[in-house]
Design a protein around this motif. Structure first.
Motif, PDB file in Angstrom:
ATOM      1  N   ILE A 113       0.837  -1.208   0.000  1.00 35.93           N
ATOM      2  CA  ILE A 113       0.000   0.000   0.000  1.00 35.93           C
ATOM      3  C   ILE A 113       0.870   1.256   0.000  1.00 35.93           C
ATOM      4  CG2 ILE A 113      -1.678   1.333   1.345  1.00 35.93           C
ATOM      5  CD1 ILE A 113      -2.788  -1.408   2.306  1.00 35.93           C
ATOM      6  N   ALA A 114       1.961   1.228   0.768  1.00 38.74           N
ATOM      7  CA  ALA A 114       2.863   2.379   0.820  1.00 38.74           C
ATOM      8  C   ALA A 114       3.481   2.654  -0.538  1.00 38.74           C
ATOM      9  CB  ALA A 114       3.953   2.144   1.863  1.00 38.74           C
ATOM     10  N   GLU A 115       3.874   1.602  -1.263  1.00 42.82           N
ATOM     11  CA  GLU A 115       4.452   1.783  -2.599  1.00 42.82           C
ATOM     12  C   GLU A 115       3.433   2.338  -3.589  1.00 42.82           C
ATOM     13  OE1 GLU A 115       7.766   1.133  -4.175  1.00 42.82           O
ATOM     14  OE2 GLU A 115       8.079   1.690  -2.082  1.00 42.82           O
ATOM     15  N   ILE A 116       2.187   1.907  -3.478  1.00 43.05           N
ATOM     16  CA  ILE A 116       1.133   2.466  -4.321  1.00 43.05           C
ATOM     17  C   ILE A 116       0.996   3.963  -4.058  1.00 43.05           C
ATOM     18  CG2 ILE A 116      -1.362   2.539  -4.745  1.00 43.05           C
ATOM     19  CD1 ILE A 116      -1.443  -0.467  -4.245  1.00 43.05           C
ATOM     20  N   MET A 117       0.878   4.335  -2.793  1.00 42.15           N
ATOM     21  CA  MET A 117       0.669   5.735  -2.442  1.00 42.15           C
ATOM     22  C   MET A 117       1.883   6.591  -2.794  1.00 42.15           C
ATOM     23  SD  MET A 117      -1.281   5.239   1.226  1.00 42.15           S
ATOM     24  CE  MET A 117      -1.633   6.982   1.418  1.00 42.15           C
ATOM     25  N   ALA A 118       3.067   6.052  -2.545  1.00 43.53           N
ATOM     26  CA  ALA A 118       4.284   6.811  -2.820  1.00 43.53           C
ATOM     27  C   ALA A 118       4.456   7.061  -4.314  1.00 43.53           C
ATOM     28  CB  ALA A 118       5.496   6.064  -2.265  1.00 43.53           C
ATOM     29  N   THR A 119       4.204   6.028  -5.131  1.00 47.77           N
ATOM     30  CA  THR A 119       4.355   6.184  -6.575  1.00 47.77           C
ATOM     31  C   THR A 119       3.282   7.101  -7.141  1.00 47.77           C
ATOM     32  OG1 THR A 119       5.199   3.907  -6.633  1.00 47.77           O
ATOM     33  CG2 THR A 119       4.745   4.965  -8.735  1.00 47.77           C
ATOM     34  N   ALA A 120       2.071   6.999  -6.613  1.00 46.23           N
ATOM     35  CA  ALA A 120       1.012   7.911  -7.038  1.00 46.23           C
ATOM     36  C   ALA A 120       1.395   9.354  -6.739  1.00 46.23           C
ATOM     37  CB  ALA A 120      -0.305   7.550  -6.351  1.00 46.23           C
ATOM     38  N   LEU A 121       1.973   9.585  -5.570  1.00 45.80           N
ATOM     39  CA  LEU A 121       2.379  10.939  -5.194  1.00 45.80           C
ATOM     40  C   LEU A 121       3.491  11.448  -6.102  1.00 45.80           C
ATOM     41  CD1 LEU A 121       1.878  13.233  -3.225  1.00 45.80           C
ATOM     42  CD2 LEU A 121       3.429  12.126  -1.599  1.00 45.80           C
ATOM     43  N   LEU A 122       4.437  10.564  -6.451  1.00 42.76           N
ATOM     44  CA  LEU A 122       5.486  10.933  -7.402  1.00 42.76           C
ATOM     45  C   LEU A 122       4.879  11.441  -8.710  1.00 42.76           C
ATOM     46  CD1 LEU A 122       8.299  10.865  -8.848  1.00 42.76           C
ATOM     47  CD2 LEU A 122       7.860   8.430  -9.248  1.00 42.76           C
ATOM     48  N   ILE A 123       3.901  10.721  -9.248  1.00 43.79           N
ATOM     49  CA  ILE A 123       3.296  11.101 -10.523  1.00 43.79           C
ATOM     50  C   ILE A 123       2.477  12.382 -10.385  1.00 43.79           C
ATOM     51  CG2 ILE A 123       1.724  10.372 -12.349  1.00 43.79           C
ATOM     52  CD1 ILE A 123       4.396   8.856 -12.257  1.00 43.79           C
TER      53      ILE A 123
ATOM     54  N   ALA B 244      11.631  20.394 -13.238  1.00 43.60           N
ATOM     55  CA  ALA B 244      12.705  19.782 -12.451  1.00 43.60           C
ATOM     56  C   ALA B 244      12.398  19.859 -10.960  1.00 43.60           C
ATOM     57  CB  ALA B 244      14.029  20.481 -12.753  1.00 43.60           C
ATOM     58  N   PHE B 245      11.893  20.990 -10.527  1.00 43.89           N
ATOM     59  CA  PHE B 245      11.546  21.174  -9.117  1.00 43.89           C
ATOM     60  C   PHE B 245      10.414  20.220  -8.723  1.00 43.89           C
ATOM     61  CE2 PHE B 245       9.874  23.643  -5.464  1.00 43.89           C
ATOM     62  CZ  PHE B 245      11.051  23.819  -4.763  1.00 43.89           C
ATOM     63  N   GLY B 246       9.415  20.085  -9.613  1.00 46.39           N
ATOM     64  CA  GLY B 246       8.300  19.186  -9.330  1.00 46.39           C
ATOM     65  C   GLY B 246       8.743  17.748  -9.183  1.00 46.39           C
ATOM     66  N   TYR B 247       9.645  17.307 -10.065  1.00 48.46           N
ATOM     67  CA  TYR B 247      10.107  15.917  -9.981  1.00 48.46           C
ATOM     68  C   TYR B 247      11.055  15.690  -8.813  1.00 48.46           C
ATOM     69  CZ  TYR B 247       7.871  13.747 -13.913  1.00 48.46           C
ATOM     70  OH  TYR B 247       6.935  13.194 -14.741  1.00 48.46           O
TER      71      TYR B 247
ATOM     72  N   MET C 230      11.371  13.382  -3.342  1.00 47.61           N
ATOM     73  CA  MET C 230      11.750  13.667  -1.961  1.00 47.61           C
ATOM     74  C   MET C 230      10.587  13.510  -0.979  1.00 47.61           C
ATOM     75  SD  MET C 230      13.110  17.267  -0.320  1.00 47.61           S
ATOM     76  CE  MET C 230      14.425  17.455  -1.530  1.00 47.61           C
ATOM     77  N   ILE C 231       9.420  14.054  -1.311  1.00 45.64           N
ATOM     78  CA  ILE C 231       8.300  14.051  -0.365  1.00 45.64           C
ATOM     79  C   ILE C 231       7.815  12.640  -0.050  1.00 45.64           C
ATOM     80  CG2 ILE C 231       5.942  14.851   0.043  1.00 45.64           C
ATOM     81  CD1 ILE C 231       8.148  17.027   0.246  1.00 45.64           C
ATOM     82  N   PRO C 232       7.525  11.793  -1.056  1.00 45.86           N
ATOM     83  CA  PRO C 232       7.144  10.422  -0.696  1.00 45.86           C
ATOM     84  C   PRO C 232       8.253   9.655   0.015  1.00 45.86           C
ATOM     85  CG  PRO C 232       7.313  10.669  -3.081  1.00 45.86           C
ATOM     86  CD  PRO C 232       7.393  12.027  -2.503  1.00 45.86           C
ATOM     87  N   ALA C 233       9.515   9.984  -0.284  1.00 47.80           N
ATOM     88  CA  ALA C 233      10.614   9.314   0.421  1.00 47.80           C
ATOM     89  C   ALA C 233      10.571   9.643   1.909  1.00 47.80           C
ATOM     90  CB  ALA C 233      11.951   9.729  -0.174  1.00 47.80           C
ATOM     91  N   LEU C 234      10.296  10.888   2.224  1.00 47.48           N
ATOM     92  CA  LEU C 234      10.207  11.290   3.628  1.00 47.48           C
ATOM     93  C   LEU C 234       9.002  10.663   4.321  1.00 47.48           C
ATOM     94  CD1 LEU C 234      11.127  15.071   3.216  1.00 47.48           C
ATOM     95  CD2 LEU C 234      12.536  13.317   4.309  1.00 47.48           C
ATOM     96  N   ILE C 235       7.917  10.479   3.577  1.00 42.39           N
ATOM     97  CA  ILE C 235       6.706   9.893   4.160  1.00 42.39           C
ATOM     98  C   ILE C 235       6.821   8.376   4.291  1.00 42.39           C
ATOM     99  CG2 ILE C 235       4.214   9.551   3.860  1.00 42.39           C
ATOM    100  CD1 ILE C 235       4.182  12.188   2.247  1.00 42.39           C
TER     101      ILE C 235
END
Length: 243
Positions: free
Chosen positions: A10-20, A46-49, A54-59
């Motif tokens: 579930i975490a990988e789903i949410m993290a990847t969704a947040l990346l996109i 570039a800033f968005g990516y 970074m943000i999902p990595a921290l979460i």
């Protein structure tokens, strides 16, 4: 703390969704007509990516490891850093997350997709193509960028400098992605991540967009194969040299 495979799934789903959402959302803001950020430039993307990693990595970094990238998952497994029995689970989660994230981007930018008649700008907010003739220049670009990403990510997370506070390493990875988009992103986008490219490309293929154009399936193998090969080489090289 050890988390169950389902929790990490579930975490990988949410993290990847947040990346996109954060990454492709930035592209949509820049490329689509009529948004507040129309034509605001490559640095915004570039800033968005960078922050999209970074943000999902921290979460989620302390829960699932925040792979958010099948190439990284496979490369870690090849070098013995991740169990092969969990590889498919992580890759499925990443693809699901990428699809969900892209659907959310389309939802929030739907009026601007309808306004934008340039099909290349529409497609650019989904997936990648190469500005160079033939796929091999794109392959080389994706390979080099992905190699730097995975070698750098492993180096940052394994560095003694971050041993007392692993969480701070995620800031470095975010800046690494940001500079890769700025420095080597011109030819292809770049993808650097099979899920980040393939999931949204599937959405583009099946979604009835007003100004759709091609999904460029002839190129789709490049952002899948190149990052996987680069990841295997990068992680194995770092392990052989420094671990």
């Amino acid at each position: 703390m050890e988390f169950s495979l389902m929790t990490r799934f579930i975490a990988e789903i949410m993290a990847t969704a947040l990346l996109i959402i954060l990454g492709n959302g930035a592209v949509a803001n820049v490329e689509l007509d009529g948004t507040k950020g129309t034509k605001s430039g490559w640095l915004v993307i570039a800033f968005g990516y960078g922050l999209g990693v970074m943000i999902p990595a921290l979460i989620f970094g302390s829960i699932s490891g925040n792979h958010i990238n099948p190439a990284f998952t496979i490369a870690l497994a090849v070098s013995g850093f991740f169990p092969w029995s969990e590889v498919i689970v992580y890759i499925v989660a990443q693809l699901i997350g990428a699809i969900i994230g892209q659907l959310i981007v389309v939802l929030i930018y739907k009026p601007y997709y309808d306004l934008t008649t340039n099909v290349d700008c529409v497609f650019g907010s989904f997936s990648t193509t190469s500005n160079s003739p033939g796929p091999w220049y794109g392959f080389a670009n994706e390979f080099v960028g992905s190699f730097i990403l995975f070698f750098g990510a492993l180096g940052i997370t394994k560095a003694p400098f971050f041993a007392d506070f692993q969480g701070s390493a995620h800031y470095g990875i975010g800046f690494l992605v940001m500079v890769l988009v700025v420095s080597v992103g011109g030819p292809t986008g770049p993808a650097l991540n099979p899920a980040r490219d393939l999931g949204p490309r599937l959405v583009h293929h099946f979604l009835p967009l007003k100004h759709k154009g091609s999904s460029h399936w002839d190129y789709a193998w490049v952002p899948v194969v190149a990052p996987i090969l680069a990841g295997i080489v990068a992680v194995a090289l770092y392990k052989g040299l420094f671990l």
